[in-house]
Write a protein that holds these residues in place. Structure first.
Motif, PDB file in Angstrom:
ATOM      1  N   LEU A 233       7.573   3.330 -13.713  1.00  0.00           N
ATOM      2  CA  LEU A 233       7.973   2.422 -12.629  1.00  0.00           C
ATOM      3  C   LEU A 233       9.128   1.543 -13.084  1.00  0.00           C
ATOM      4  O   LEU A 233      10.013   1.192 -12.292  1.00  0.00           O
ATOM      5  CB  LEU A 233       6.795   1.542 -12.213  1.00  0.00           C
ATOM      6  CG  LEU A 233       5.567   2.257 -11.647  1.00  0.00           C
ATOM      7  CD1 LEU A 233       4.552   1.227 -11.181  1.00  0.00           C
ATOM      8  CD2 LEU A 233       5.930   3.186 -10.507  1.00  0.00           C
ATOM      9  N   PRO A 271       7.370   3.212  -7.234  1.00  0.00           N
ATOM     10  CA  PRO A 271       6.324   2.432  -6.545  1.00  0.00           C
ATOM     11  C   PRO A 271       6.358   2.687  -5.038  1.00  0.00           C
ATOM     12  O   PRO A 271       7.391   3.076  -4.480  1.00  0.00           O
ATOM     13  CB  PRO A 271       6.687   0.984  -6.884  1.00  0.00           C
ATOM     14  CG  PRO A 271       8.143   1.012  -7.212  1.00  0.00           C
ATOM     15  CD  PRO A 271       8.418   2.367  -7.798  1.00  0.00           C
ATOM     16  N   LEU A 272       5.236   2.451  -4.400  1.00  0.00           N
ATOM     17  CA  LEU A 272       5.092   2.746  -2.970  1.00  0.00           C
ATOM     18  C   LEU A 272       6.202   2.102  -2.135  1.00  0.00           C
ATOM     19  O   LEU A 272       6.687   2.696  -1.171  1.00  0.00           O
ATOM     20  CB  LEU A 272       3.720   2.226  -2.507  1.00  0.00           C
ATOM     21  CG  LEU A 272       2.904   3.065  -1.537  1.00  0.00           C
ATOM     22  CD1 LEU A 272       2.761   4.492  -2.003  1.00  0.00           C
ATOM     23  CD2 LEU A 272       1.535   2.444  -1.336  1.00  0.00           C
ATOM     24  N   ASN A 273       6.612   0.908  -2.528  1.00  0.00           N
ATOM     25  CA  ASN A 273       7.592   0.179  -1.728  1.00  0.00           C
ATOM     26  C   ASN A 273       9.022   0.674  -1.931  1.00  0.00           C
ATOM     27  O   ASN A 273       9.933   0.176  -1.275  1.00  0.00           O
ATOM     28  CB  ASN A 273       7.520  -1.329  -2.034  1.00  0.00           C
ATOM     29  CG  ASN A 273       7.680  -1.618  -3.512  1.00  0.00           C
ATOM     30  OD1 ASN A 273       7.036  -0.985  -4.350  1.00  0.00           O
ATOM     31  ND2 ASN A 273       8.541  -2.546  -3.839  1.00  0.00           N
ATOM     32  N   PRO A 298       3.039   6.498  -7.809  1.00  0.00           N
ATOM     33  CA  PRO A 298       3.268   5.066  -7.585  1.00  0.00           C
ATOM     34  C   PRO A 298       2.653   4.103  -8.608  1.00  0.00           C
ATOM     35  O   PRO A 298       2.786   2.901  -8.437  1.00  0.00           O
ATOM     36  CB  PRO A 298       2.699   4.837  -6.187  1.00  0.00           C
ATOM     37  CG  PRO A 298       1.657   5.885  -6.022  1.00  0.00           C
ATOM     38  CD  PRO A 298       2.076   7.066  -6.856  1.00  0.00           C
ATOM     39  N   ILE A 299       1.957   4.622  -9.627  1.00  0.00           N
ATOM     40  CA  ILE A 299       1.591   3.802 -10.796  1.00  0.00           C
ATOM     41  C   ILE A 299       1.685   4.690 -12.044  1.00  0.00           C
ATOM     42  O   ILE A 299       1.627   5.920 -11.948  1.00  0.00           O
ATOM     43  CB  ILE A 299       0.170   3.169 -10.745  1.00  0.00           C
ATOM     44  CG1 ILE A 299      -0.897   4.214 -10.357  1.00  0.00           C
ATOM     45  CG2 ILE A 299       0.115   1.971  -9.823  1.00  0.00           C
ATOM     46  CD1 ILE A 299      -2.337   3.709 -10.469  1.00  0.00           C
ATOM     47  N   VAL A 309      -3.325   9.798  -7.666  1.00  0.00           N
ATOM     48  CA  VAL A 309      -2.186   8.875  -7.634  1.00  0.00           C
ATOM     49  C   VAL A 309      -0.962   9.563  -7.019  1.00  0.00           C
ATOM     50  O   VAL A 309      -0.281   9.013  -6.152  1.00  0.00           O
ATOM     51  CB  VAL A 309      -1.863   8.384  -9.061  1.00  0.00           C
ATOM     52  CG1 VAL A 309      -0.595   7.536  -9.070  1.00  0.00           C
ATOM     53  CG2 VAL A 309      -3.038   7.595  -9.634  1.00  0.00           C
ATOM     54  N   ILE A 312      -1.176  10.158  -3.270  1.00  0.00           N
ATOM     55  CA  ILE A 312      -0.879   8.947  -2.489  1.00  0.00           C
ATOM     56  C   ILE A 312       0.636   8.812  -2.325  1.00  0.00           C
ATOM     57  O   ILE A 312       1.142   8.629  -1.213  1.00  0.00           O
ATOM     58  CB  ILE A 312      -1.505   7.707  -3.170  1.00  0.00           C
ATOM     59  CG1 ILE A 312      -3.036   7.776  -3.056  1.00  0.00           C
ATOM     60  CG2 ILE A 312      -0.954   6.414  -2.566  1.00  0.00           C
ATOM     61  CD1 ILE A 312      -3.801   6.694  -3.815  1.00  0.00           C
ATOM     62  N   ALA A 315       1.980  11.757  -0.041  1.00  0.00           N
ATOM     63  CA  ALA A 315       1.718  11.616   1.396  1.00  0.00           C
ATOM     64  C   ALA A 315       2.736  10.675   2.031  1.00  0.00           C
ATOM     65  O   ALA A 315       3.285  10.952   3.102  1.00  0.00           O
ATOM     66  CB  ALA A 315       0.300  11.087   1.632  1.00  0.00           C
ATOM     67  N   VAL A 316       3.000   9.570   1.350  1.00  0.00           N
ATOM     68  CA  VAL A 316       3.954   8.594   1.894  1.00  0.00           C
ATOM     69  C   VAL A 316       5.362   9.191   1.913  1.00  0.00           C
ATOM     70  O   VAL A 316       6.096   9.072   2.902  1.00  0.00           O
ATOM     71  CB  VAL A 316       3.900   7.283   1.073  1.00  0.00           C
ATOM     72  CG1 VAL A 316       4.984   6.323   1.504  1.00  0.00           C
ATOM     73  CG2 VAL A 316       2.512   6.640   1.228  1.00  0.00           C
TER      74      VAL A 316
END
Lengths: 440, 440
Positions: A233, A271-273, A298-299, A309, A312, A315-316
Motif C-alpha cells: 500500500l 487501498p480501496l479508496n 487492499p491490505i 482480501v 474484495i 469486486a470493487v
C-alpha cells in the motif's frame, strides 16, 4: 489473420460468434469492440484444445484468471495439470502457466492438453533460464528472448505477459522513488535486473515491432505486464507505476495499428479508496484497452487469506471497469499454492466477478439473482442449489445441517418469510409449528 | 448512569478511557462523540465478565459482530459456548446470542460467562416463545415483552435488538410494495405477524418510553433493528426499508434525549453500487447514529460462501462509513453454523473491517501495513507472521510449503525484490542461486 484484423475488416469470426452467445450480445457488437481494441479474444489457432473462447474487455462479463506452474522448490508437472483441471472446473476463464522449475516446455505442453480455456505464459522466464543454464541469466540475448516468444506461439499459447513498459525511462522514475517493496513483478524484476546489469534498453521495447510480428503470426494477445506494480500500500499509485502505464498506453496504440490484440495488466496492492482512480487512469491512458488486474489487494496484512482480501479489491475494481481479475490464493506471499488453494482462489474471485457484474447492472446476472431469491422465498431448495454459483458447496452445508422443517436449520419453523405471509394470507395458525408448512 | 448521561455531564468513564486507549484517541474526543450519540459503548454494569469494552460509531475502528445461538433443530449449549470462544479468539468485537431453542435464559447465562466482549440479544424471541408454550405466540402481551427485556437487562445483556420501527405505517408501505422475499428479519417477522394478527400497533413503538426506561436502568444500548431489511437484491433500497429507517431516525432522537444509547441496524442484500447510498441515507436520517449492518451482501447467489460475499459488501460499506459489520458464515441461508463456520466468518469480516479502516486512512492501520511490507521486503518471516492479522494461518501455509531458499516457495531464488536490489547495489552475481542471499 488475427481477431483484430478480421474485426477491422468487418468479419465476424467463429470466436466472436461464440462469445456473443456467451455474453448475450449481438455478434456485431462484439466485432465492433474487438475492432476498436476495447475487447480481446485470446485464441491462438495452434491451441487445438481451446474450446471455451473468452472475451475480455468493455461490455463483457468480468473474467477470472488462475495462475499455475512449478517453482524452484516444487517441480511436479502432474500437480500443475491437476491445478489446471481444478481451476477450470471451478470456473476460471483463463489460466496462466508461470512455471519456473523443471522442463518448462514439457510442462507447458501438458497444461495445454487440458486447457480448454485460453492459456497465458511469461516467456522471459524460459529465456532467462536458458541463459542461466548456459552461463548466468544476464547473458540472455534479445534474439534468445524473441525465439522463446516464437516457440510459445508455435506451441499454442494464447496470450503472453511482456514487460515492455519496463524501459530505462521507467527505471529512472523507479530510482528516483522511495519504494518500500521495490519491484515485485517476477518477470518485470528479471527484465529490470537484466537491463541494469547490461546497461541496455529493454529489447521488448526497443524491438517492439519484432514482438508485434511474432504476436500477429500466432494471434497471441499481448498482455502488457506491469513490472512496476506496487507491492505494498505504501507504494500504491506512485510515479514509477504511472510512468510505466504511460509507455504501455503508447504500446497499446502501436499493437492495434499492427493488428495485434493487446490488454494491459495492472496492480496490485491498492487501498480501496484508490481503486477507482487506478481503473480510470488505466482506461484513459491506454485508450480503453482491456484491463487485467492482479487482485487488487487492499491490505498487505492478510497473509493466509489473500484470496478473500483480493476478492474484495477485485469486486470493487470490476465494478469500476476492470475486465479480468487475476486470482490470489490463500498461499499468496507465503508459497506455491496447492490444488485446494487454487480451488479456493478461483471461487473467491468468481464471486467477486459476479458481484461486479451485478453492480454494473448486467441483466442476465440480475435475473439469476432474482430467480435465486424467488426460489429462496418458496423454500425451493433444489432450485436454489441449481442457481447458486457453487451448488455442491451449498448442498453440502444444507444437508450436513439437517432440519425437521421445510426451512433451514437456522430458523426452522420461525422462518420469517413464512410467518408474515401466513398471517397476511389470513391463515390463523394456533401455534408455531403449524406455520412450518408454507401456505399455498 | 448511562455512558451517554455521563458523557453529557462531561464525565469520562472507565469505559471511555479504555476505548480511547484502544482507538488511539483522546478520551475527551470519545466523550464528545458519545455525548453526541455518534458513538455507543455497550456496557451493562451487570455484565461482570465484560473486560473488552467496544466503541461503535464515527471515528472508531470498524467493528465486527458474530451471531451465535441454538435453533429449533440444534440445541447444544456447549457448542454455542464454544462458538462464543472461537468468535472472540478470532477477533469478534461483540457477540449476539440469537438462541431460539432450549432454555434460552440458561443458554444466555452460559454465554455471558465467557463473553469478555459486549453481548447482544433479541428479547422478542424469548417473549414470543413463552407465549407459544402457553397458548400460541400471538398471545404474547406487551407487558410480557417488556418483562423479558427487563430480564435481559438484569442478566447483563449489553445491547438488544428491538424492531421498534416495524410500525403499522411501515407495514402499510410493505403491503403496498411488491417484494420478492417479503420480510426476512426473524425478530421483525415475529413482530409484524403479531401486529397483523392482533391488529395492534407495535408495543415497542407505542410504549417506546417504557422501553427507554428499562434500557436506561441497565444502560442497555438499543440496537434499532431493521425488520424490513431487503432479503434480496430485487428488494434493495425500497420504500418499506426507507419508511422504517425514517421512523427509526425519530426514535434515535428520543433515545438520546432520554440518555439511552442507540445504534441502528441496516441491510442486508444490497448491490455494490447501492452501498454508498445506503450508508449515507442512514447517517443523514438518523442524525449520524452508529450504523450496524448485516453484510452487506452484494449478490444472492453465493450460498456456501456468503462469508466472502458479505465481507466484500462489508468492506465497501465500512469504507463509506458503516460502523459495525455483522458477520455472515459459510452456512448463511443454509443452516445453523458450526464453530468452524463461525471462525471463517469472523476472519473474513475482520479482514473487511481492516480494509475499510485502511481505506478511511486510519494512521495505526496504515502503519501496520507499512511495517508488514518492510518485513516482507527484508524476507523477515517472523516479523511478517507477527504483523499478519492471522499469524498462525500464515505460518502454517509457509511452513507446509517449505523452501530451500530465504524467500518463499513461490519464487524461491527468483524473488523479484532480491533481483533488482542486488543489481542496483552493484552486486555482480554470476548465477541465479547466488541472488538468493539478500545483500547487506
Amino acid at each position: 489473420m488475427t481477431q483484430l484484423e478480421a474485426a477491422k475488416q468487418g468479419r465476424i469470426t467463429e470466436q466472436m460468434a461464440y462469445v456473443a452467445e456467451q455474453e448475450g450480445l449481438e455478434p456485431e457488437t462484439v466485432r465492433e469492440l474487438v475492432a476498436a481494441g476495447r475487447v480481446v479474444i485470446p485464441a491462438n489457432p495452434n491451441h487445438t484444445t481451446l474450446t471455451r473462447f473468452t472475451a475480455i474487455g468493455e461490455g463483457m462479463r468480468v473474467k477470472v484468471n488462475a495462475n499455475l506452474g512449478t517453482s524452484y522448490d516444487y517441480v511436479n508437472p502432474e500437480e500443475e495439470v491437476e491445478k489446471a483441471r481444478v481451476a477450470i472446473e471451478a470456473g476460471a476463464d483463463t489460466v496462466m502457466d508461470l512455471s519456473t522449475g523443471g522442463d518448462l516446455a514439457a510442462i507447458r505442453a501438458r497444461i495445454l492438453e487440458v486447457a480448454t480455456v485460453p492459456l497465458g505464459t511469461v516467456p522471459i522466464y524460459e529465456a532467462e533460464f536458458k541463459a542461466a543454464a548456459r552461463k548466468n541469466f544476464f547473458d540472455m540475448s534479445a534474439d534468445e528472448l524473441f525465439e522463446t516468444i516464437e516457440a510459445h506461439g508455435r506451441a499454442g499459447v494464447d496470450y503472453i505477459t511482456v514487460h515492455a513498459g519496463v524501459t530505462l525511462a521507467t527505471l529512472e522514475r523507479y530510482r528516483n522513488a522511495e519504494r518500500v517493496t521495490g519491484i515485485v513483478s517476477r518477470g518485470g524484476g528479471l527484465m529490470a535486473a537484466w537491463m541494469l546489469q547490461n546497461a541496455q534498453e529493454n529489447p521488448l521495447y526497443a524491438r517492439f515491432d519484432d514482438l508485434l510480428e511474432i504476436a500477429r503470426t500466432y494471434d497471441m494477445t499481448l498482455s502488457l505486464g506491469d513490472g512496476l506494480r506496487p507491492g505494498s500500500l505504501a507504494d500504491s499509485t506512485d510515479r514509477p507505476q504511472i510512468q510505466e502505464l504511460l509507455i504501455i498506453g503508447e504500446l497499446v496504440e502501436r499493437a492495434r495499428q499492427a493488428g495485434v490484440q493487446a490488454m494491459v495488466e495492472g496492480p496490485g496492492h491498492i487501498p480501496l479508496n484508490e481503486i477507482q482512480t487506478n481503473v480510470q487512469i488505466q482506461k484513459k491512458l491506454t485508450n480503453h484497452a482491456p484491463f487485467y488486474i492482479l487482485g487488487m489487494l487492499p491490505i498487505d496484512t492478510g497473509a493466509g487469506f489473500d484470496h478473500i482480501v483480493g476478492a474484495i479489491g477485485g469486486a470493487v475494481a470490476g465494478w469500476y471497469g476492470a475486465d479480468m481479475l487475476c486470482y490470489l490464493t490463500p498461499a499468496e506471499h507465503l508459497g506455491l499454492p496447492t490444488p485446494e488453494h487454487v480451488r479456493e482462489g478461483v471461487i473467491a474471485f468468481k464471486l467477486a466477478a459476479h458481484i461486479a457484474d451485478v453492480a454494473r447492472g448486467r441483466r442476465p446476472d440480475l435475473e439469476r439473482n432474482r430467480r435465486m431469491s424467488e426460489a429462496r422465498y418458496r423454500l425451493d431448495w433444489e432450485t436454489q442449489f441449481q442457481l447458486a454459483l457453487y451448488p455442491e458447496a451449498a448442498r453440502r452445508i444444507y444437508e450436513a445441517r439437517g432440519t425437521k422443517t421445510k426451512a433451514c436449520s437456522m430458523c426452522g419453523p420461525y422462518c420469517p418469510m413464512n410467518l408474515v405471509e401466513a398471517v397476511l394470507r389470513g391463515q390463523r395458525s394456533q401455534g408455531l409449528v403449524e406455520l412450518e408448512v408454507r401456505p399455498g
